[in-house]
Scaffold this active site. Structure first.
Site, short mmCIF file in Angstrom:
data_model
loop_
_atom_site.label_atom_id
_atom_site.label_comp_id
_atom_site.label_asym_id
_atom_site.label_seq_id
_atom_site.Cartn_x
_atom_site.Cartn_y
_atom_site.Cartn_z
N GLU A 1 7.73 1.08 5.02
CA GLU A 1 7.22 0.04 5.90
C GLU A 1 7.44 -1.29 5.18
O GLU A 1 7.15 -1.41 3.99
CB GLU A 1 5.71 0.27 6.13
CG GLU A 1 5.05 -0.77 7.00
CD GLU A 1 3.56 -0.48 7.25
OE1 GLU A 1 2.91 0.18 6.39
OE2 GLU A 1 3.04 -0.92 8.29
N HIS B 1 0.83 -1.21 0.00
CA HIS B 1 0.00 0.00 0.00
C HIS B 1 0.86 1.25 0.00
O HIS B 1 2.05 1.21 0.33
CB HIS B 1 -0.98 0.04 1.18
CG HIS B 1 -0.34 0.03 2.54
ND1 HIS B 1 -0.04 -1.13 3.21
CD2 HIS B 1 0.05 1.04 3.36
CE1 HIS B 1 0.49 -0.84 4.39
NE2 HIS B 1 0.57 0.47 4.51
N HIS C 1 3.98 7.15 3.83
CA HIS C 1 4.91 6.03 3.67
C HIS C 1 4.42 5.11 2.56
O HIS C 1 3.27 5.20 2.13
CB HIS C 1 5.10 5.25 4.97
CG HIS C 1 3.89 4.51 5.48
ND1 HIS C 1 2.99 5.07 6.36
CD2 HIS C 1 3.43 3.26 5.25
CE1 HIS C 1 2.04 4.18 6.65
NE2 HIS C 1 2.28 3.07 5.98
CO CO Z 1 1.18 1.26 6.31
#
Ligand code: CO
Length: 134
Positions: A130, A7, A79
């Site tokens: 991440e 994502h 992020h």
């Molecule tokens: Co995330």
């Protein structure tokens, strides 16, 4: 090490407005809002054919994204999340390479119930990354 883009997370000042834009203008599939008190955010997921966009807004002033929105009042990309098969192996490789893992360096359970690590943006072209074990 990294696999698919899981994502892209966008911090937004107004979650309803952002969700409506993605739904009504882009015609995207937008989930109902989900509040994650332990992460200090409310999120919706926009599901695209090849990945997801996570729209997130702070729950309160103590939220980890409050400072980000102070610096970026109209919101911004916060992020990006890449998938990894083995988060512990990823942590070890990163440590060996000298890349900085945020926090104590140990994987934590992330906003989606999976083990995650966050990497220092200064080590990766100004982008907060991440890693999520899927
Ligand atoms: Co995330």
């Amino acid at each position: 090490m990294i696999g698919r883009l899981n994502h892209v997370a966008i911090a937004v000042p107004d979650l309803d407005q952002a969700a409506n834009s993605y739904r009504d203008i882009f015609g995207a599939n937008v989930s109902p809002p989900e509040t994650l008190p332990e992460h200090g955010v409310t999120i919706v997921f926009v599901t695209l054919p090849n990945t997801k966009v996570e729209l997130m807004t702070p729950l309160d002033a103590a939220s980890p994204i409050t400072n980000f929105l102070d610096r970026n009042p109209s919101g911004g990309i916060h992020h990006i999340c890449y998938e990894v098969d083995d988060i512990n192996a990823a942590a070890e490789t990163l440590q060996d390479s000298g890349a900085r893992v945020l926090g104590d360096g140990e994987p934590k359970i992330g906003a989606h119930g999976k083990p995650v690590l966050f990497l220092h943006p200064k080590d990766f072209n100004g982008t907060l990354i991440e890693l999520e074990q899927i």
